[in-house]
Structure formats: structure tokens, C-alpha cells
Motif scaffolding. Structure first.
Motif, mmCIF file in Angstrom:
data_model
loop_
_atom_site.group_PDB
_atom_site.id
_atom_site.type_symbol
_atom_site.label_atom_id
_atom_site.label_comp_id
_atom_site.label_asym_id
_atom_site.label_seq_id
_atom_site.Cartn_x
_atom_site.Cartn_y
_atom_site.Cartn_z
ATOM 1 N N GLU A 40 -36.631 32.792 5.053
ATOM 2 C CA GLU A 40 -36.533 31.659 5.975
ATOM 3 C C GLU A 40 -37.550 31.800 7.105
ATOM 4 O OE1 GLU A 40 -33.181 29.431 8.817
ATOM 5 O OE2 GLU A 40 -32.580 31.064 7.461
ATOM 6 N N ALA A 41 -37.697 33.019 7.612
ATOM 7 C CA ALA A 41 -38.659 33.257 8.693
ATOM 8 C C ALA A 41 -40.094 33.048 8.212
ATOM 9 C CB ALA A 41 -38.487 34.675 9.243
ATOM 10 N N THR A 42 -40.390 33.483 6.990
ATOM 11 C CA THR A 42 -41.739 33.311 6.452
ATOM 12 C C THR A 42 -42.083 31.835 6.313
ATOM 13 O OG1 THR A 42 -41.536 35.410 5.246
ATOM 14 C CG2 THR A 42 -43.256 33.901 4.530
ATOM 15 N N SER A 43 -41.143 31.030 5.862
ATOM 16 C CA SER A 43 -41.369 29.586 5.752
ATOM 17 C C SER A 43 -41.563 28.962 7.131
ATOM 18 C CB SER A 43 -40.183 28.925 5.039
ATOM 19 O OG SER A 43 -40.042 29.419 3.724
ATOM 20 N N PHE A 44 -40.784 29.417 8.099
ATOM 21 C CA PHE A 44 -40.906 28.919 9.470
ATOM 22 C C PHE A 44 -42.304 29.194 10.023
ATOM 23 C CE2 PHE A 44 -40.514 29.963 14.044
ATOM 24 C CZ PHE A 44 -40.059 28.748 14.536
ATOM 25 N N VAL A 45 -42.791 30.401 9.804
ATOM 26 C CA VAL A 45 -44.107 30.794 10.324
ATOM 27 C C VAL A 45 -45.214 30.014 9.622
ATOM 28 C CG1 VAL A 45 -45.756 32.692 10.481
ATOM 29 C CG2 VAL A 45 -43.351 33.081 11.047
ATOM 30 N N SER A 46 -45.114 29.849 8.316
ATOM 31 C CA SER A 46 -46.185 29.178 7.570
ATOM 32 C C SER A 46 -46.347 27.721 7.975
ATOM 33 C CB SER A 46 -45.911 29.275 6.065
ATOM 34 O OG SER A 46 -44.748 28.535 5.720
ATOM 35 N N ALA A 47 -45.295 27.105 8.518
ATOM 36 C CA ALA A 47 -45.358 25.695 8.898
ATOM 37 C C ALA A 47 -45.892 25.474 10.315
ATOM 38 C CB ALA A 47 -43.967 25.059 8.782
ATOM 39 N N LEU A 48 -46.163 26.538 11.050
ATOM 40 C CA LEU A 48 -46.582 26.387 12.446
ATOM 41 C C LEU A 48 -47.976 25.778 12.549
ATOM 42 C CD1 LEU A 48 -45.361 29.755 14.031
ATOM 43 C CD2 LEU A 48 -44.306 27.495 14.239
ATOM 44 N N GLN A 49 -48.159 24.924 13.551
ATOM 45 C CA GLN A 49 -49.452 24.321 13.866
ATOM 46 C C GLN A 49 -49.765 24.577 15.336
ATOM 47 O OE1 GLN A 49 -51.420 22.818 11.544
ATOM 48 N NE2 GLN A 49 -49.858 23.309 10.005
ATOM 49 N N ALA A 50 -51.043 24.722 15.660
ATOM 50 C CA ALA A 50 -51.451 24.962 17.045
ATOM 51 C C ALA A 50 -51.498 23.657 17.813
ATOM 52 C CB ALA A 50 -52.812 25.658 17.088
ATOM 53 N N ARG A 51 -50.853 23.642 18.974
ATOM 54 C CA ARG A 51 -50.864 22.456 19.830
ATOM 55 C C ARG A 51 -50.305 22.861 21.200
ATOM 56 N NH1 ARG A 51 -46.129 21.392 21.261
ATOM 57 N NH2 ARG A 51 -46.764 19.493 22.338
ATOM 58 N N GLY A 52 -50.541 22.003 22.183
ATOM 59 C CA GLY A 52 -49.845 22.127 23.458
ATOM 60 C C GLY A 52 -50.360 23.211 24.379
ATOM 61 N N GLY A 53 -49.646 23.371 25.489
ATOM 62 C CA GLY A 53 -49.997 24.348 26.517
ATOM 63 C C GLY A 53 -49.431 25.720 26.192
ATOM 64 N N THR A 54 -49.635 26.675 27.111
ATOM 65 C CA THR A 54 -49.273 28.070 26.853
ATOM 66 C C THR A 54 -48.298 28.551 27.914
ATOM 67 O OG1 THR A 54 -51.536 28.355 26.034
ATOM 68 C CG2 THR A 54 -50.207 30.335 26.252
ATOM 69 N N GLU A 55 -47.024 28.195 27.764
ATOM 70 C CA GLU A 55 -45.995 28.648 28.697
ATOM 71 C C GLU A 55 -45.436 29.962 28.167
ATOM 72 O OE1 GLU A 55 -45.294 27.562 31.560
ATOM 73 O OE2 GLU A 55 -46.294 25.600 31.605
ATOM 74 N N MET A 56 -46.104 31.045 28.526
ATOM 75 C CA MET A 56 -45.808 32.354 27.957
ATOM 76 C C MET A 56 -44.588 33.015 28.597
ATOM 77 S SD MET A 56 -48.483 35.522 27.490
ATOM 78 C CE MET A 56 -49.655 34.453 26.666
ATOM 79 N N VAL A 57 -44.359 32.762 29.883
ATOM 80 C CA VAL A 57 -43.286 33.458 30.597
ATOM 81 C C VAL A 57 -41.906 33.140 30.025
ATOM 82 C CG1 VAL A 57 -42.145 33.707 32.836
ATOM 83 C CG2 VAL A 57 -44.645 33.757 32.701
ATOM 84 N N PRO A 58 -41.562 31.854 29.765
ATOM 85 C CA PRO A 58 -40.242 31.595 29.167
ATOM 86 C C PRO A 58 -40.056 32.285 27.818
ATOM 87 C CG PRO A 58 -41.189 29.570 30.043
ATOM 88 C CD PRO A 58 -42.265 30.598 30.087
ATOM 89 N N ALA A 59 -41.111 32.358 27.016
ATOM 90 C CA ALA A 59 -41.002 33.024 25.714
ATOM 91 C C ALA A 59 -40.750 34.516 25.883
ATOM 92 C CB ALA A 59 -42.272 32.777 24.904
ATOM 93 N N MET A 60 -41.420 35.135 26.852
ATOM 94 C CA MET A 60 -41.190 36.562 27.099
ATOM 95 C C MET A 60 -39.769 36.793 27.593
ATOM 96 S SD MET A 60 -42.393 39.653 26.963
ATOM 97 C CE MET A 60 -44.192 39.646 26.943
ATOM 98 N N ARG A 61 -39.268 35.903 28.447
ATOM 99 C CA ARG A 61 -37.882 36.042 28.916
ATOM 100 C C ARG A 61 -36.907 35.984 27.748
ATOM 101 N NH1 ARG A 61 -38.750 31.797 33.689
ATOM 102 N NH2 ARG A 61 -39.483 33.175 35.342
ATOM 103 N N ALA A 62 -37.136 35.029 26.848
ATOM 104 C CA ALA A 62 -36.246 34.888 25.693
ATOM 105 C C ALA A 62 -36.299 36.125 24.807
ATOM 106 C CB ALA A 62 -36.629 33.640 24.895
ATOM 107 N N ALA A 63 -37.484 36.700 24.636
ATOM 108 C CA ALA A 63 -37.630 37.878 23.777
ATOM 109 C C ALA A 63 -36.953 39.098 24.380
ATOM 110 C CB ALA A 63 -39.107 38.157 23.533
ATOM 111 N N LEU A 64 -36.984 39.229 25.707
ATOM 112 C CA LEU A 64 -36.419 40.402 26.369
ATOM 113 C C LEU A 64 -34.915 40.283 26.590
ATOM 114 C CD1 LEU A 64 -39.214 41.104 29.022
ATOM 115 C CD2 LEU A 64 -38.768 42.380 26.926
ATOM 116 N N ALA A 65 -34.364 39.086 26.399
ATOM 117 C CA ALA A 65 -32.920 38.898 26.560
ATOM 118 C C ALA A 65 -32.191 39.664 25.455
ATOM 119 C CB ALA A 65 -32.574 37.412 26.511
ATOM 120 N N ASP A 66 -31.522 40.742 25.806
ATOM 121 C CA ASP A 66 -30.911 41.660 24.834
ATOM 122 C C ASP A 66 -29.502 41.175 24.503
ATOM 123 O OD1 ASP A 66 -30.134 43.742 23.272
ATOM 124 O OD2 ASP A 66 -30.585 45.318 24.723
ATOM 125 N N LYS A 67 -29.390 40.293 23.491
ATOM 126 C CA LYS A 67 -28.099 39.688 23.161
ATOM 127 C C LYS A 67 -27.177 40.630 22.396
ATOM 128 C CE LYS A 67 -29.997 34.998 23.076
ATOM 129 N NZ LYS A 67 -30.187 33.748 22.289
#
Length: 753
Positions: A418-445
Motif C-alpha cells: 500500500e505504501a509503495t503504491s502511495f509513493v508511486s502516485a506522488l507528483q511534485a507541486r506546491g510550496g514547501t511547508e517542512m516544519v509541520p511535516a517534521m512535527r508529525a514525524a517526531l510525534a511519538d504515538k
């Protein structure tokens, strides 16, 4: 106190009309100001994507593309031309680079040229020379504001001057004033840098182009000041206050030939018999004067400055030395540089440890073209390396963000597919809001469940708000370790290396699709094998000031690199740590150190980096960090964010009264980037470089406007400014009221008389 009824005012038609006109002008001025404010708020929210407005990356050129023609009264003239020559001498563990920028002025005007360019973030810039004809003017290190004052004074008085300023540890600006018609001025800087080592491979990287940066919009907030009696107002928080200085104009490669031709020469003196020498992104010629020396030049003579130059070399023997120790004596102190590679513990002898891996992939507009192909291939390879006992998740971001699973899931066939299919469908677009993504990755659920927690972040790092990202990692890293994977031809290596350092991980660069498997295999060797932890360094008979202050963990095939200033070169250096679950110790006699060059500069540069990290970790206040950085920079004569190099020719050359024009030199789009993914669809009307009178730099309204990009937001333009209308309205109202009061009181005065 007298009171007045509006009916009384209406009895005086002239006064009534004056008040009405005043109120109309006042209201019109307020309305214009409100419209302008709303337009400003809209423009500040712009990003670089094709689906959003383009304000952020239009600075400083105010155009979507550049051209090498300047428009002057309806006619086009040539702009400043720039050529670049880079000479690098590698001496064992260090390199010395000399970068010469040749500014040629083919116009009939006196010109000031500015050029934004990258350097290695670990380099110590310490030399500036300006060559005018047969004269060589050597620059001096000054505090940044003082250097700017000296340069501005020379510029105004017609003297040739050069100024080198640091905008980021890996972004610099050279300004050259008073280049005469037909003249050529050379500006030469030099810097010192350590050679990078990974296992048996050594390397150097020469950044050649600054990738356009995504700069998040300033945040405008209403602030209530009523507690101190001053009412309310608006406060603006800008995470990129220097956005104008790190985002130079970028040429559209579809409409402009590449600019800034660059020649490169590397004199490689490795200190051991050399085996394979490889240039990964440029064709080169390699000459071999002897077993330990190589002369490397570009096969085509020059190349456009549109991608980083990367050179790697290996020793002829199968295994590199595990310990390298070098010394330099400067000003009564000994400086030491040590490279120590701990032994490798093979995975087969270790019990596999389950891991939770959070993959983050940047699919913003700057990743368009070949970068997104590299990133997707890298992540697909990484997913295939997961073990059934691992857990994982995938986050993708541009100016929006998606998390594939609510929490990390087992790395079974179904979830990985499922993850491989998700990655293969990605397209480049938009701005680069990196901080929210880093916050989500570091959130230790999952919490501390006994798994090793790793974040693998794939990006080109093309943002201007690096400090926000560093602060996020510092605040939220917890038990996570952050591994940065730099993608593309010109990644932001400063962001990558500092983020990995703060996240107690490592940095890997992938510059082409061909490197994906090799570099990702090396990354997984780090992820899957235990780090060398608990490292300490002790000198037996010397008092030492060691950097880094906090010795980081070291991963497979990485050397521990220490720099130190000693009061005397005596005794030994003992390094202790743990390799997996085993203790490890090595003792190195200091007298065995070989001679090195530029080690004092490297020590100072690394101490400055320590101070910056301590500021991010809040171990030092900003004032304390700045004081330490300034003292180191002035003592060791290197450029930092607080110091600059300035050179001034004592003889004025521009005739008094002759105008001086500012030409901000454009850069190429980094190789592999998709222009339309970054800047949106190309405008129908070609635009040109910003050009203004340099003597009017404090009055930006005086610059000649370039044709606006179709989607660019412009503030309202009116025949009379809003401020004047408001002032005129208020004056008329006050005048009318004074006349009304006077007329009303006149009968009373007559009666008294």
C-alpha cells in the motif's frame, strides 16, 4: 462648554460642503489603506507553486524569469557578465579553495554588481582580494555593520569596493561597487574546509548554485496593548526576515542560455597511494603525476553553475587508515584535527533490533523534474528493506500534508505494498511547508515500546526558515533519531547536516538516479547497525578546548572528527565509547600527529557552529552566542553572520555626479528542476532583471518597474496617495469647524462691543 447641533452647521452651505469634502477624502484614504492592507496580506501568503500566488520567490527580481538584457528608456543593453574560476588544493585531511569571480561590465554605465552564491557550510572564509587592472586590494575582516558602512561610503564617493557577506553558513553575497564602462574587476575569496570521509571513501563537494528557497509568509497577528493604555495593533512575525538576500533572480532555462560559466581545477594530494577517483556529476580529465597525486579538471573547460561538483577518491589499498591525526601551531597554541573510525560490528553477530521508521518525502514544486524521480526511487528502495519485525509510516508534504496511516503499522506485505503504491502516485507541486511535516514525524504515538525510532526525511531542503526546523527538532526529538536524505543537484546541505546533528542521526546525499541504490544501501547500513554511543575524549597531559562540545554518536563507516586547541602537544588522546553492547577504547600518542594546514580556522569555524547549536538548544542566550561568535571570528579572521570582508580601492574612479546602477546578477535554475513546477506557468511577455539607481537604494519606489508577471499581486496605485487624502480630509474638517465656531461667536462679540 458649548454644544452645537448639526442643523446649525447645515445653515452654512459653504462650511457644510467643506466638511463633506473633508469627510469624503478621509473615508477614501481609509478605504485605499484598507484595500492596500488586504492586498498585502494576500501577497504575503503567496508561495512558489503553480496553484498558488508567486510573491515569495519573486524577490529580489520581482520577475518570474530573468534575461541578460536591461531595459533603458525603451532600449535594451547588456547586463554584467560573470565568470567563475574555482581552484581547490587537497592536502591530506583538509582542502583550500580559491573562488575567483570575474565581473565584466560591457555597458556604457557605471555599475554596482551583486551576486548570491553558495559555499560549503563547513568552510571558513578568511580571504578577500579585489583585482583592478594591475592593482590588488586585500580585504579586511570587520564587524558586519562596520564593513557595510565602509563599503557604502566607498560606493558613494566613487571608489571601487568589494564586500563579502554571509547570509547563511552556506549562502554568501559578493557586492562590487563602481565597475566602470568596459571594465573587468576580479573578486577572489578563499576558504578552508575539512575533507569528508565515509569508510574507505573520501570526498569534497563544491556547491555552485543556490536553489530557489520557499519562504513561508510572515504571520500578521492582532495584538491587544490595552493593558498599558496604548490600544491595539498588529504584530508581524517573520521566520525569514532576510528573504530578499537569499532568493536571487532565477533564469528560465527555456528562454535563456545558461549563465555564469565556471571552471574547476582540483589538485588532489591525498597523503596515501590513490585508487579510484570519481566525479559524479561532471565529466572530468584526471592526470596522475605520481601515486598520491591527481590533477582533476573539467573535460569541457567550463560548465554552467547549475549543479554541485562532487569528487570522491579511495586509497589504493583495500582499507583506509582507521586513525588520522594532524597538527598545526599558530600563535603560541597547537591545533589538532583527529579522524578516528571505530571498528565495525557486523550485523550477523548482533541480534536484530526491531525499528519504527517514519519516512517523510517532500513532493513540493522544487522537487519537480528529476528530483521527485530520485526521491520516489529512494523511498521505494527503503520500503523494500524493511523487516517483518519493523513498524513504519509514510508522510508526504508540500504546502499540505498527508500521513498514510494513523499510526505506524507492521511492515508486512500488505502495508508495504500500500505504501509503495502511495509513493508511486506522488507528483511534485506546491510550496514547501517542512516544519509541520517534521512535527508529525517526531510525534511519538507508540511511546517507548522498546523499538529504535528513526525518522528518514527525503528533501532538497529548499526553504529559508531553517532555524524554525532546527527548533522543532530540538523541542520534539525525544527518543527519535533523524536521518536526512538530500535529493537533487543542489540540496541545502547546511539544513541537512545541522538537522541530522540535532536529531542525532546522519546525512546522505543522492544527486542522481544512478546513486539511489548505492547511497540508500549505505544509509540502511547505518539504520540497521548499532551506532557507536557514549563517546568521550580525554587528553592525558594537555589542557584542551575540544569541538564538538557534545560528541555525537557515530554510525557505521563514519569517522569521529574532533578539533582541539591545546596548550601543549604532549601525552596522548584517549577516546572511549560503546560499539553496540561492547566497550571500545583507542589511545593515540600526540607526537605521532602529522603536519596539517588551516587547522586553526577549522577549529574556530566548528566552535562557531557549537555556539549556534547551543543557541538553538537554549544553552546560550542569543547575546551570549553572538559574543562568542564575534570573538572567534575576529581572532581567527573568518566571515560569519556577524563579520564580513571588505576591500576598498583608495583612488576614486567614478566621476563625481555620474550615476551608479545596481545590477543583481541572476543564477541558473538548478539542473533537473522543473521551472513551471517552481514558478508556475511561464509569462507570455518576457521580463528582465531588476535594475535601479544604486544611489537611491534606500528609496525602492524609485526603481524602474519590470513588467509584472500575470499572477503577481501589486499594491493599488492611485494618482494621490491614501496618506495625503486622509491628511487633506482632516485639515478641511478642522478648518471648517474653526470657521463655524468663529462665525457662531461673532454675534456675541458684536453685542459685547
Amino acid at each position: 462648554m458649548d454644544t452645537y447641533d448639526t442643523a446649525e452647521i447645515d445653515e452654512h452651505p459653504l462650511l457644510s460642503r467643506v466638511i463633506k469634502v473633508g469627510l469624503f477624502l478621509l473615508a477614501q484614504g481609509i478605504a485605499v489603506m484598507l484595500v492596500a492592507f488586504l492586498a498585502l496580506l494576500v501577497s504575503l501568503g503567496a508561495s512558489w507553486s503553480a496553484t498558488t500566488e508567486q510573491a515569495s520567490l519573486l524577490q529580489p527580481g520581482d520577475t518570474r524569469s530573468g534575461t541578460l538584457l536591461l531595459k533603458e528608456d525603451g532600449a535594451y543593453t547588456e547586463a554584467i557578465r560573470l565568470g567563475i574560476d574555482v581552484e581547490v588544493t587537497v592536502s591530506g585531511p583538509t582542502l583550500r579553495a580559491r573562488v575567483t569571480q570575474i565581473f565584466r561590465n560591457p555597458t556604457k554605465d557605471w555599475v554596482e554588481a551583486t551576486y548570491v552564491y553558495p559555499l560549503a557550510s563547513g568552510g571558513a572564509v578568511d580571504t578577500l582580494k579585489m583585482v583592478v587592472g594591475d592593482r590588488v586590494i586585500v580585504g579586511d575582516i570587520k564587524e558586519r555593520q562596520q564593513a557595510r558602512v565602509i563599503y557604502e561610503q566607498a560606493r558613494r564617493t566613487g571608489q571601487k569596493a568589494a564586500l563579502t557577506e554571509q547570509e547563511r553558513p552556506n549562502i554568501f553575497t559578493n557586492s562590487v561597487a563602481n565597475i566602470g564602462p568596459g571594465e573587468t574587476v576580479l573578486v577572489q575569496i578563499e576558504y578552508q574546509e575539512p575533507v569528508h570521509q565515509a569508510g574507505s571513501e573520501y570526498s569534497l563537494r563544491l556547491p555552485l548554485v543556490v536553489g530557489p528557497r520557499y519562504n513561508p509568509a510572515p504571520i500578521v497577528q492582532s495584538v491587544d496593548f490595552r493593558k498599558d493604555g496604548s490600544g491595539w495593533g498588529a504584530a508581524t512575525s517573520d521566520s525569514v526576515p532576510d528573504r530578499d538576500r537569499i532568493s536571487p533572480s532565477v533564469l528560465d532555462p527555456a528562454r535563456n542560455a545558461p549563465v555564469n560559466p565556471t571552471s574547476i581545477t582540483v589538485r588532489l594530494k591525498a597523503g596515501f597511494s590513490l585508487g579510484e577517483v570519481t566525479s559524479h556529476h561532471h565529466d572530468v580529465k584526471v592526470e596522475s603525476p605520481d601515486d598520491a597525486t591527481r590533477l582533476v579538471t573539467l573535460a569541457d573547460g567550463t560548465v554552467p553553475a547549475d549543479r554541485d561538483f562532487e569528487l570522491t577518491w579511495k586509497p589504493a589499498a583495500e582499507k583506509a587508515p582507521s586513525v588520522g591525526l594532524f597538527r598545526e601551531r599558530i600563535g603560541g597554541a597547537d591545533y589538532l584535527l583527529a579522524f578516528v573510525t571505530p571498528p565495525t560490528v557486523e550485523q550477523a553477530t548482533q541480534k536484530p533490533q526491531s525499528r519504527e521508521v517514519v519516512f517523510v518525502i517532500d513532493n513540493s514544486g522544487s522537487m519537480g523534474g528529476t528530483s521527485i524521480v530520485q526521491a520516489k526511487a529512494s523511498l521505494t528502495y527503503a520500503l523494500s528493506r524493511l523487516q517483518p519485525t519493523d513498524r513504519f509510516n509514510v508522510i508526504r508534504f508540500d504546502d499540505t500534508m498527508d500521513t498514510l496511516f494513523p499510526a505506524s503499522v507492521p511492515a508486512d506485505t500488505a502495508h508495504v505494498g500500500e505504501a509503495t503504491s502511495f509513493v508511486s502516485a506522488l507528483q511534485a507541486r506546491g510550496g514547501t511547508e517542512m516544519v509541520p511535516a517534521m512535527r508529525a514525524a517526531l510525534a511519538d504515538k507508540l511511546g517507548d515500546n522498546g523499538m529504535v525510532r528513526q525518522v528518514v526525511f527525503l528533501t532538497d531542503g529548499a526553504i529559508g526558515n531553517e532555524q524554525q526546523l532546527f527548533e522543532t527538532i530540538t523541542a520534539m526529538r525525544g527518543r527519535s533519531r533523524v536521518f536526512m536524505v538530500g535529493i537533487g543537484s543542489a540540496p541545502n546541505t547546511y539544513l541537512m547536516t545541522r538537522a541530522a546533528e540535532l536529531g542525532r542521526g546522519a546525512f546522505t546525499h543522492i544527486g542522481s538516479v544512478e546513486q539511489v541504490e548505492e547511497r540508500m544501501r549505505g544509509l540502511f547500513a547505518k539504520l540497521e547497525n548499532p551506532a557507536v554511543t557514549g563517546l568521550t575524549a580525554n587528553f592525558s597531559e594537555s589542557t584542551a578546548d575540544v569541538t564538538p562540545a557534545i560528541i555525537p554518536d557515530v554510525y557505521r563507516d563514519e569517522p569521529l572528527v574532533l578539533a582541539a586547541r591545546l596548550d601543549k602537544l604532549a601525552g596522548s588522546l584517549e577516546i572511549k565509547g560503546r560499539v553496540g553492547d561492547r566497550p571500545w577504547t583507542v589511545t593515540i600518542p600526540l607526537q605521532s600527529a602529522a603536519e596539517g594546514k588551516g587547522l586553526s580556522k577549522l577549529w574556530a569555524r566548528r566552535k562557531i557552529a557549537d555556539a549556534e547549536v547551543a543557541r538553538t538548544l537554549r544553552e546560550l542566550t542569543t547575546e551570549e552566542a553572538d559574543k562568542a561568535i564575534l570573538a572567534l571570528a575576529l581572532d581567527h579572521q573568518i566571515v560569519t553572520r556577524l563579520t564580513s570582508l571588505v576591500a576598498v580601492d583608495k583612488t576614486p574612479s567614478r566621476p563625481e555626479g555620474a550615476p551608479l546602477k545596481l545590477s543583481e546578477l541572476p543564477i541558473n535554475l538548478p539542473a533537473g528542476w522543473d521551472f513551471e513546477k517552481v514558478f508556475g506557468e511561464r509569462p507570455q511577455v518576457p521580463t528582465q532583471l531588476r535594475e535601479r539607481h544604486a544611489d537611491a537604494r534606500s528609496q525602492p519606489e524609485l526603481r524602474r518597474p519590470a513588467p509584472a508577471a500575470p499572477d503577481a499581486i501589486r499594491l493599488p496605485k492611485t494618482a494621490t496617495s491614501a496618506e495625503l487624502k486622509m491628511i487633506a480630509g482632516l485639515v478641511l474638517i478642522v478648518l471648517a469647524l474653526i470657521l463655524f465656531v468663529f462665525n457662531r461667536r461673532r454675534p456675541l462679540l458684536t453685542d459685547v462691543a
